[in-house]
Design an enzyme around this catalytic site. Structure first.
Site, short mmCIF file in Angstrom:
data_model
loop_
_atom_site.label_atom_id
_atom_site.label_comp_id
_atom_site.label_asym_id
_atom_site.label_seq_id
_atom_site.Cartn_x
_atom_site.Cartn_y
_atom_site.Cartn_z
N ASP A 341 1.01 -1.28 0.10
CA ASP A 341 -0.02 -0.13 0.14
C ASP A 341 0.63 1.28 0.18
OD1 ASP A 341 0.74 -0.66 2.71
OD2 ASP A 341 -0.51 0.95 3.10
N HIS A 646 1.69 -9.33 -3.33
CA HIS A 646 0.51 -8.15 -3.03
C HIS A 646 1.45 -6.71 -2.89
CE1 HIS A 646 -3.18 -6.63 -1.72
NE2 HIS A 646 -2.68 -5.68 -0.72
N ASP A 689 1.75 -17.87 -3.70
CA ASP A 689 2.28 -16.88 -4.46
C ASP A 689 0.96 -16.38 -5.28
OD1 ASP A 689 3.39 -15.03 -6.08
OD2 ASP A 689 4.37 -16.72 -7.36
N GLU A 698 2.84 -9.94 0.69
CA GLU A 698 2.84 -8.68 0.84
C GLU A 698 4.58 -8.51 0.73
OE1 GLU A 698 0.30 -6.19 2.79
OE2 GLU A 698 1.27 -4.47 1.93
#
Ligand code: 9MR
Ligand code: 9MR
Ligand code: ZN
Length: 782
Positions: A341, A646, A689, A698
């Site tokens: 993020d 991610h 994965d 992530e």
């Protein structure tokens, strides 16, 4: 050998594909199982959840044995309010029977569907439902025409359908989803390929201990190491140490090939097992990896243009941020995006800064000025330039009273877009004492590490650290938790005493002032290299401080704390099936492994005992492929590495950014992909994965940074290491009878040596009877 080549190709192909699962079932099923486990709501909402965005507002509960969603605002989108059931498997060509009872206290339409949970959110089945207060039974069969999706989601879109609605409640009951005909389903293998011979896919330093794991062994007893260029066998050894490894549900054997020290590329064979992946032995085997773990941080930079063929972008997140609960705005541009993020959080940022500066401190010659960042060639090592980018941002996060704002993010996580497309209002959240203490420690480090580079900057950092310290003295434990309207990362804590401990130690190291020593002496010894427990950074500050008085009680306490942990990790590493220090795998376990490796590496620096270095490197090998998944956990390295992290830039560009360490094995199954793909998996293999698996796949800046530190420590050789004393064959710091016995055993072919430099006593390039004779003489003369 042609035969050999073909086998290797098959293994590789299999390794790169996730295929689909064998489920024992055929044809039309008379009494198929309900795929929804909590379907009659006798025991609450378990398995069900609600979701809101874009103005939507609702609460989920149960009422008289029914699921009840009370909606106070339908928001602006059809999916502004949703509820649903996570993780149902849909197999292509399967025929499914879906049934449920649904009603609403006001007449309205909702959309009932099963959809992809991520990606394009395509609907596999969809119905528009006109609801009234009278429950209606929806009952139909459908065929799954799309590709198999074992992590689909049953969802009801209850957002706006164009008209305003008063507060109302939707009830759901008696839900059933059954696979009623699978005669056209083509079930194949779900699990990723698991190589039978497991090695560090990046490779080994020439003098390191080298051990491979062998599994699915039937009657093989020997293994061979081949030169990859010529296929020639360069070493043959015996399998040993059969063990039942319950954490991975397999039987393991071991092969020690430490004697192969000649730089080159190799692979290992063993009977009919697939060949191992190719790996390298060499002095520079980790050089590119080291550079890329730092280069990745450049690609995470926020607030400036990033130049890169694939991941380049214009400046992002440059608008003023509003201070939470006020109308005041400030400029907090800069720093690194935290993870997959785009949040920027002080607490984990400080961990990353500390790891990187200590990595540099450990082994400055490993860090160049030519890694390809804008500052390359400016005469300052790139790692210092890169860390400074984060430090400059951290300074903007300090408020006027010296306290430090906890983080800056938007209210919610964005979609899977490049950073410049996250354009919601930035919010700076309130000051926390954990962020303030971590900031204080980071700025004290900055003073020390940049004094020679830019004295003015260094002085400003020290002044900032002093202001933060002043704030801490005036303010008690201020631990952060998210306000309810902010859903991005929390980075909360239970207490700030370990952060204060680190700050005091770092301030003492930077200034030598008694005040900080006195403060430290009044504190409990603390440990931890996590973002939530940081005490060991305080210990490292003391233990690696120039000219510290080693008779200080705080020094002795730090040394004891560190060595006690290291001894525990030596034991856990050497008794673990894959040579890894941890046996419980939580979110970010790869960081915990790297942190353990760092503690071990520091113990080696302090004592020079070979057992610590071997365990340090063993934990590194785990991260780079020597693990039950057979995956090198750093993107772009080794033969099989994460392809679908991610990580929003990687997801937006459809290709994995290189040099990123993923979170790794997490047996708690904390996201939909983990729940779908890993149910029933042995705990040490709970990794997938998949880009939706944020709890295993992530990446973060503070998982990368301890890898950089671990790499730096793995390559260290203390200048006067007793381990390299001529004659100290077992590396315990003494030359005695045990060394003689070990050398004898080596010459008989019974053991391998890791301290060969200490064994060649007559320095003629080989270890032989002459060295044994010389060692005998040395001992006689003692
Ligand atoms: O489920 C939503 C889907 O119907 C939309 O097409 C999609 C558009 O981006 O968003 C989905 O909602 C997801 C949200 O965007 C992000 N968090 C998870 C939501 C799925 O439950
Ligand atoms: O690294 C964090 C991990 O220890 C926690 O278990 C997890 C859940 O709270 O959160 C992780 O941190 C995430 C952060 O909140 C937001 N950015 C991504 C981080 C890594 O997943
Ligand atoms: Zn940004």
């Amino acid at each position: 050998m042609e035969h050999h080549r073909i086998r290797r190709c098959t293994a590789l192909l299999a390794a790169c594909t996730i295929l689909f699962a064998a489920v024992p079932m055929t044809g039309i099923t008379a009494d198929a199982a309900n795929l929804i486990s909590n379907s009659t709501f006798d025991s609450g909402t378990s398995g069900w959840s609600s979701y809101r965005q874009s103005g939507g507002n609702c609460t989920l509960s149960t009422d008289s044995g029914r699921l009840a969603l009370t909606i106070t605002d339908v928001g602006t989108l059809n999916y502004s309010v949703q509820f649903g059931y996570d993780v149902v498997p849909l197999y292509q060509n399967g025929v499914y029977h879906l049934q449920y009872d649904i009603s609403s206290t006001v007449d309205r339409t909702v959309e009932g569907m099963i959809q992809q949970n991520g990606g394009t959110y395509q609907a596999y089945t969809w119905k528009s439902l006109s609801l009234t207060a009278e429950p209606q039974t929806v009952d139909y069969t459908f065929t799954m025409t799309a590709e198999t999706d074992i992590m689909a989601k049953l969802v009801f879109n209850c957002g706006t359908q164009g008209t305003e609605l008063p507060e109302h409640t939707i009830y759901l009951d008696n839900v059933s989803l059954e696979l009623v005909d699978d005669s056209e389903v083509n079930y194949t293998e779900l699990r990723a390929y698991e190589p039978p011979i497991v090695i560090d896919q990046v490779g080994y330093l020439p003098e390191s201990e080298k051990i491979a794991v062998f599994r699915t062994v039937t009657d093989e007893t020997e293994f061979s190491v081949h030169n990859a260029a010529t296929d020639e066998v360069v070493y043959t050894g015996a399998l040993y140490g059969e063990r039942n490894n319950s954490s991975a549900d397999e039987i393991d054997f071991y092969g020690d090939f430490s004697d192969v020290t000649e730089p080159g590329d190799y692979y290992i064979t063993c009977g009919d097992l697939d060949d191992s992946y190719t790996f390298t032995i060499g002095d520079d085997v980790y050089d590119t990896l080291m550079d890329e773990t730092v280069k990745m941080l450049y690609l995470q930079r926020c607030g400036c243009e990033v130049v890169d063929d694939t991941f380049g972008h214009v400046a992002c997140h440059n608008t003023p941020a509003v201070i939470y609960g006020t109308t005041q705005t400030i400029d907090v541009s800069g720093g690194w995006h935290d993870a997959g993020d785009y949040g920027r959080y002080v607490v984990p940022g400080a961990k990353a800064v500390a790891d990187l500066l200590y990595a540099y401190d450990t082994n400055p010659e490993l860090f160049g000025d030519d890694t390809g960042i804008p500052e390359s060639g400016n005469g300052v090592p790139d790692i210092l330039d890169e860390v400074r980018y984060e430090l400059e941002w951290m300074r903007k996060m300090q408020s006027e009273n010296g306290g430090v704002y906890h983080k800056v993010t938007c209210a919610n996580f964005p979609g899977y877009v490049m950073p410049e497309y996250e354009t919601d209002q930035l919010i700076v959240t309130p000051v926390s004492s954990t962020a303030t203490a971590d900031f204080c420690a980071s700025m004290a480090m900055a003073y020390e590490f940049y004094l020679d580079v830019d004295a003015a900057f260094a002085q400003e950092c020290l002044a900032a650290a002093e202001r933060a310290w002043g704030y801490l003295e005036e303010n008690p434990n201020l631990v952060y938790t998210n306000p309810t309207d902010i859903t991005t990362g929390d980075y909360g804590d239970y207490s700030d005493w370990d952060e204060r401990y680190w700050a005091a130690a770092q301030m003492y190291r930077a200034t030598g002032e008694e005040t900080y020593l006195t403060a430290l002496e009044g504190m409990r010894i603390s440990s931890g290299l996590d973002w939530t427990t940081v005490g060991d950074y305080g210990n490292i500050a003391l233990l690696t401080m120039d000219d510290i008085d080693t008779t200080l009680s705080v020094y002795e306490a730090a040394e004891n704390a560190l060595l006690r942990q290291a001894d525990g990790f030596v034991t856990s590493t050497s008794t673990s099936a894959y040579g890894v220090a941890i046996s419980k795998f939580n979110w970010g376990s790869n960081m915990t492994v790297a942190n353990a490796g760092v503690i071990l590496g520091l113990a080696y620096q302090l004592t020079g005992e070979a057992q610590y270095l071997n365990a340090t490197q063993s934990n590194l090998h785990y991260l780079l492929g020597h693990n039950p998944n057979g995956v090198c956990f750093v993107t772009g390295f080794g033969t099989v590495s994460p392809q679908n992290p991610h990580h929003r830039p990687s997801m937006a560009k459809g290709t994995a950014m290189p040099g990123m360490l993923v979170g790794g094995v997490n047996s708690n199954l904390e996201d939909s992909a983990a729940k779908a793909y890993l149910a029933g998996m042995p705990e040490a293999k709970c990794y997938v994965d998949h880009s939706e698996s944020y709890s295993t796949n992530e990446i973060t800046i503070y998982w990368n940074s301890p890898l950089t530190y671990l790499l730096s420590l793995s390559e260290t050789t203390p200048e006067e290491s007793p381990a390299t004393l001529d004659g100290d064959i077992n590396g315990d710091g003494n030359i005695d009878l045990a060394d003689l016995v070990m050398l004898q055993q080596y010459l008989l072919g019974n053991v391998s040596l890791t301290q060969v430099q200490g064994a060649d006593l007559c320095a003629n390039g080989t270890i032989d009877g002459l060295d044994l004779a010389m060692l005998r003489q040395m001992l006689a003369a003692q």
